[in-house]
Design a protein around this motif. Sequence first.
Motif, short mmCIF file in Angstrom:
data_model
loop_
_atom_site.label_atom_id
_atom_site.label_comp_id
_atom_site.label_asym_id
_atom_site.label_seq_id
_atom_site.Cartn_x
_atom_site.Cartn_y
_atom_site.Cartn_z
N ILE A 156 -4.40 7.66 4.64
CA ILE A 156 -5.08 6.45 4.17
C ILE A 156 -5.28 5.52 5.37
O ILE A 156 -4.55 5.61 6.36
CB ILE A 156 -4.29 5.70 3.07
CG1 ILE A 156 -2.86 5.43 3.53
CG2 ILE A 156 -4.30 6.49 1.77
CD1 ILE A 156 -2.03 4.63 2.54
N LYS A 157 -6.29 4.67 5.29
CA LYS A 157 -6.52 3.68 6.34
C LYS A 157 -5.83 2.38 5.98
O LYS A 157 -6.10 1.79 4.92
CB LYS A 157 -8.03 3.43 6.52
CG LYS A 157 -8.84 4.66 6.90
CD LYS A 157 -8.41 5.25 8.23
CE LYS A 157 -9.29 6.43 8.61
NZ LYS A 157 -8.79 7.11 9.83
N ILE A 158 -4.94 1.96 6.86
CA ILE A 158 -4.17 0.74 6.63
C ILE A 158 -4.56 -0.27 7.70
O ILE A 158 -4.23 -0.09 8.88
CB ILE A 158 -2.65 1.01 6.68
CG1 ILE A 158 -2.28 2.12 5.68
CG2 ILE A 158 -1.87 -0.27 6.40
CD1 ILE A 158 -0.84 2.58 5.79
N LEU A 181 0.85 -1.18 0.00
CA LEU A 181 0.00 0.00 0.00
C LEU A 181 0.89 1.23 0.00
O LEU A 181 1.61 1.46 0.97
CB LEU A 181 -0.90 0.00 1.24
CG LEU A 181 -2.03 1.02 1.27
CD1 LEU A 181 -2.96 0.82 0.09
CD2 LEU A 181 -2.82 0.91 2.56
N PRO A 182 0.86 2.00 -1.09
CA PRO A 182 0.05 1.81 -2.30
C PRO A 182 0.48 0.58 -3.08
O PRO A 182 1.62 0.11 -2.94
CB PRO A 182 0.28 3.09 -3.09
CG PRO A 182 1.62 3.56 -2.65
CD PRO A 182 1.72 3.20 -1.19
#
Length: 297
Positions: free
Chosen positions: A183-185, A12-13
């Motif tokens: 971003i949510k990881i 991610l990404p």
Amino acid sequence: MTDTKFPPENNLPAGYEPPKVWTWEPGNGGAFANINRPISGPTHDKDLPVGQHPLQLYSLGTPNGVKVTIMLEELLAAGHAGAEYDAWLINIGKGDQFGSGFVEVNPNSKIPALMDHQPKDGGKPLRLFESGSILVYLAEKFGAFLPENQRARAEAMNWLFWQMGSAPFLGGGFGHFYAYAPIKIQYAIDRYAMEVKRQMDVLNRHLAENEFMAGSDYSIADMAIWPWYGRLALKDAYNDAGDFLSVDDYEHVQRWTKQIGERKAVKRGSMVNKASGNPGAFLPERHSASDFDGLTI
């Protein structure tokens, strides 16, 4: 050859692979990207103000800053007139911590920082940085909130340093990835949520058998832990994190949180160096006890 252990599509990404050498890209870092950088030192010249009292605090009403203002207000409530202080707001969002005067007090450019203009040795002004160091210094200077009994003192120090080592997992770990990251990881949130719940369980088990962190004595250990874990227990941290982490399940932490929060000095200390909040419940700067007049305490 495809990496089967860490396939690029799972990164991610997607497709991200760490470079051979990391380089800084300004703006990288989520909500606090504007104040993050990989070097230390000042960015601009700015002298720090100095008020009338020997103790000059440069801080912000974050958990680490609140530890020290609670300690100072507790000292004053206990009759230590020499603990009178001026508290100056350091707006970290605007980069005040990178001013040359602040960096002279704390080369790490983090709040809180304290100058004692009347140290016990009678020498030149003495600088203090790192909240744990400031709490121990003030406790020893005034002979308060650090038990004299060897075993109780050791227990207070155990829990003080537990907080110093544990809270980064709560704030920089869980808090960052749950509330502030761009971003949510899931992996990061799961990893740090598990650790924070483990920490809450450590506290809960200890407080099931002890009134305060050092046993029967209210101490700097309570003052250090309460702004971090008490705030979480009150569901006042990282949006809806209290519900997400089921903080109501930790009944002994809840009992302790409410007990500490009822102390007048804690209420006062929690207001100092806050730049915003409910009307009548915050105090950006503090220079005398009269500054609290008219506030809701």
